[in-house]
Scaffold this motif. Structure first.
Motif, mmCIF file in Angstrom:
data_model
loop_
_atom_site.group_PDB
_atom_site.id
_atom_site.type_symbol
_atom_site.label_atom_id
_atom_site.label_comp_id
_atom_site.label_asym_id
_atom_site.label_seq_id
_atom_site.Cartn_x
_atom_site.Cartn_y
_atom_site.Cartn_z
ATOM 1 N N ARG A 34 0.834 -1.208 0.000
ATOM 2 C CA ARG A 34 0.000 0.000 0.000
ATOM 3 C C ARG A 34 0.865 1.253 0.000
ATOM 4 N N GLU A 35 1.936 1.228 0.783
ATOM 5 C CA GLU A 35 2.839 2.383 0.807
ATOM 6 C C GLU A 35 3.431 2.651 -0.570
ATOM 7 N N ALA A 36 3.598 1.595 -1.349
ATOM 8 C CA ALA A 36 4.201 1.733 -2.669
ATOM 9 C C ALA A 36 3.174 1.993 -3.760
ATOM 10 N N GLY A 37 1.901 2.180 -3.395
ATOM 11 C CA GLY A 37 0.891 2.532 -4.381
ATOM 12 C C GLY A 37 0.015 1.401 -4.851
ATOM 13 N N TYR A 38 0.172 0.211 -4.279
ATOM 14 C CA TYR A 38 -0.693 -0.908 -4.642
ATOM 15 C C TYR A 38 -2.059 -0.766 -3.969
#
Length: 638
Positions: A134-138
């Motif tokens: 999630r932190e990486a944009g997923y």
């Protein structure tokens, strides 16, 4: 809102630039006309997990010739990789799923008990791995089972419910990680009346199935296995439905699709037991055209390299181009951080089984190649010890009735007999683990080597089961790692104490005498493990009976229960008042439940008599908890 930290954005960009030449050349040659489009600049891949509940490799033809046909899973394998040696670390769902989501061994972080009394705190600096995505944009979505034994933070899932789907992401260009769990193979599907054998025909011919050698060959067992084959064929159709959704969305060739069982199962002696039938799971990964370079393997290939559930989270992060977090136990088997040649050489799997619902046992396993070492720390408990939910299955019920009637022998009777403290199996010739080679003179060197290797693992973790769940929930769950490290010396001593049962009794006796004497050993838990060692020795330990009898007045209720356990199994000494007193002094549910485990064992296998309906418990009895299961069972037997 962009949740991706700047440094992670640079990391992902640098990672993709490293891969770009290889990926571009492959895409130019192979993706023309694919449903993923013609853009030669690869984005990060999607990852989808499809889990079927409660099934080992033994029920799919792709892994076992005696299994059910599954053409859709086989089609996935033709466009991907089959992992022939994939293992859940635990044979039951909440423990297995916590291992998956944390990438940490349960006994190290206090998440090894199913159903947990108290949720453990995640290790410092470690998140459940979807949070990194999630932190990486997923976009992260889970449909829908969680069932974790550790505290979940709010940043793990964008959505986790029965409607969760990658189609719900706001940014349709964002990569996604999606989990889909199918319950059609869950053990509850085998909770049918015995009359179904004649009233509800199966698609699979019961006469065509191959029963495991430890089952009695009865029409009911044949029907049960045939019915489960039918369930696995339904799973295969459900897998196809997810593939079709991805294809319809134009995402199939952007997406790594994992299919696997969430642990073994589900016929008797599988789910909940640390045999291969409980731990060895099917795993197929479909590889997308656009990201074949991340697989590093020929499509349609198989590998015998060992992979464990602790490895799955790191593998997803590796495929996503993210760095590996510190403080986890797993390592990737696909992606940039995985070398296929090294993965192929992996040959070890670690397994653990502790409390399963209301039933306690303590088992650790180490598999190296085709050899498996099993350490049964409470071998006097048979596998067939009562577990209410297990015995809803008609096949379980019939198995026990046949045993009680004296109609079983050989492997079919082993389930209800005491276990050996150690077991050694050659899985190449004995895949169902019915021929224990621990006593074979020709295997003593291997036995001692694997014993030492497992012992080193447990001590280096250190394994929190050796402080008992009763202590763990009171003192360890707020910070399991810190607790384990501050008590590591004591845990080593507890392991060494219970391992005295592996020595000749004459050699172990002086050490057991010291351990049982409060004037020489002040730690009550050393006495606790010494009593377990005595129960393992059985009649051999008769010379210690005077010391054991004194422990009936020990300050620690669980020590009292262990002393009574030995005396009831091996002497005529009356223990009921002391057992009752220990129950009524229990101060938390795991403590009371552990004592009740002993009472149920003695009742079912040693003709013990105790009226538990009149117990005056300090511990509240939750109508949805574990205590009520034991109490109801015992009260029904009065």
């Amino acid at each position: 809102m962009n949740r991706t930290p700047l440094w992670r954005s640079f990391l992902v960009a640098a990672t993709l630039l490293t891969l770009l030449p290889t990926l571009t050349s492959r895409l130019n040659a192979q993706t023309e006309g694919a449903d993923s489009g013609t853009d030669s600049t690869p984005r990060r891949p999607n990852i989808v997990w499809i889990m079927s509940e409660d099934n080992s490799i033994h029920y799919l033809r792709h892994f076992d010739p005696a299994g059910a046909p599954a053409p859709n899973i086989e089609a996935m394998a033709a466009h991907g990789i089959t992992f022939d040696r994939a293992f859940s670390n635990a044979p039951v769902c909440s423990v297995a799923r916590t291992t998956l989501i944390t990438a940490c061994y349960g006994p190290r972080i206090a998440t090894q008990f199913h159903r947990r009394d108290t949720a453990a705190t995640m290790p410092p600096g470690v998140q459940m791995f979807p949070a990194y995505l999630r932190e990486a944009g997923y976009h992260t979505s889970n449909n829908s089972k969680e069932d974790y034994n550790a505290v979940k933070s709010s940043d793990v899932w964008d959505e986790s419910n029965r409607k969760a789907h990658w189609r719900n992401r706001n940014d349709k260009s964002a990569p996604f990680f999606h989990v889909r769990t199918f319950t059609d193979s869950h053990e509850s599907q085998l909770h049918f009346p015995a009359s179904d054998v004649t009233d509800s025909p199966t698609k699979t011919d019961p006469e065509s199935v191959k029963l495991q050698p430890y089952f009695p060959d009865t029409p009911l067992f044949r029907y049960t296995r045939a019915r489960y084959h039918d369930r696995m064929m339904i799973i295969d159709q459900k897998v196809a439905s997810v593939i079709e959704e991805l294809k319809a969305d134009g995402e199939l060739e952007n997406t790594f699709v994992f299919y696997f069982g969430d642990h073994g199962g589900v016929l008797p002696r599988s789910k909940g037991y640390a045999y291969e039938s409980g731990l060895h799971v099917p795993l197929v990964v479909r590889v997308p055209e656009r990201f074949k370079a991340l697989a590093g393997r020929t499509l349609g290939s198989r590998t015998k390299g060992f992979v464990e559930f602790v490895d799955f989270g790191p593998t997803v992060l590796s495929l996503a181009g993210l760095e590996q977090p510190e403080g986890v136990d797993g390592k990737p088997f696909l992606g940039m951080d995985a070398d296929p040649e090294k993965v192929d050489k992996r040959d070890e799997a670690f397994g653990y089984a502790d409390r399963f619902d209301e039933k306690y046992d303590l088992i650790r396993t180490l598999r190296i190649g085709d050899w498996k070492y099993v350490r049964n720390f409470e071998p006097f408990y048979p596998d067939g010890l009562q577990n209410n939910y297990r015995y809803k299955c008609a096949a379980y019920q019939q198995w026990r009735k046949l045993y009680q009637a004296g109609e079983l022998s050989g492997p079919a009777a082993q389930f209800f007999a005491p276990k050996s403290a150690e077991a050694l199996y050659d899985l190449s010739s004995d895949p169902h683990e019915v021929n224990n080679l621990a006593g074979d003179p020709g295997q003593q060197s291997r036995l001692q080597t694997m014993r030492r290797q497992l012992d080193d693992r447990l001590k280096s973790m250190p394994d929190l089961s050796f402080v008992t769940e009763a202590v763990m929930v009171d003192e360890a769950t707020p910070n399991p790692i810190a607790f384990a490290q501050s008590h590591s010396g004591q845990i080593v001593k507890y392991i060494d104490t219970v391992n005295l049962s592996l020595l000749p009794f004459a050699e172990a006796m002086p050490q057991l005498q010291r351990a049982l004497d409060p004037e020489q050993e002040s730690d009550a838990w050393v006495r606790y493990w010494a009593l377990i060692a005595c129960s393992t020795f059985g009649d051999e330990a008769q010379t210690l009976v005077p010391l054991i009898e004194k422990r009936l007045t020990d300050v620690e209720p669980l020590v009292v229960a262990r002393a009574a356990e030995y005396l009831e199994m091996n002497t005529d000494i009356e223990t009921e008042p002391f057992m009752r007193r220990s129950m009524e002094r229990a101060t938390n549910e795991p403590e009371a439940l552990r004592i009740l485990n002993t009472i149920v064992f003695l009742t079912d296998f040693h003709d013990y008599k105790m009226d538990t309906s009149k117990l005056q418990l300090i511990v509240p009895v939750n109508k949805k908890g574990q205590l009520i299961r034991r109490l109801d069972y015992l009260n029904d037997r009065l």
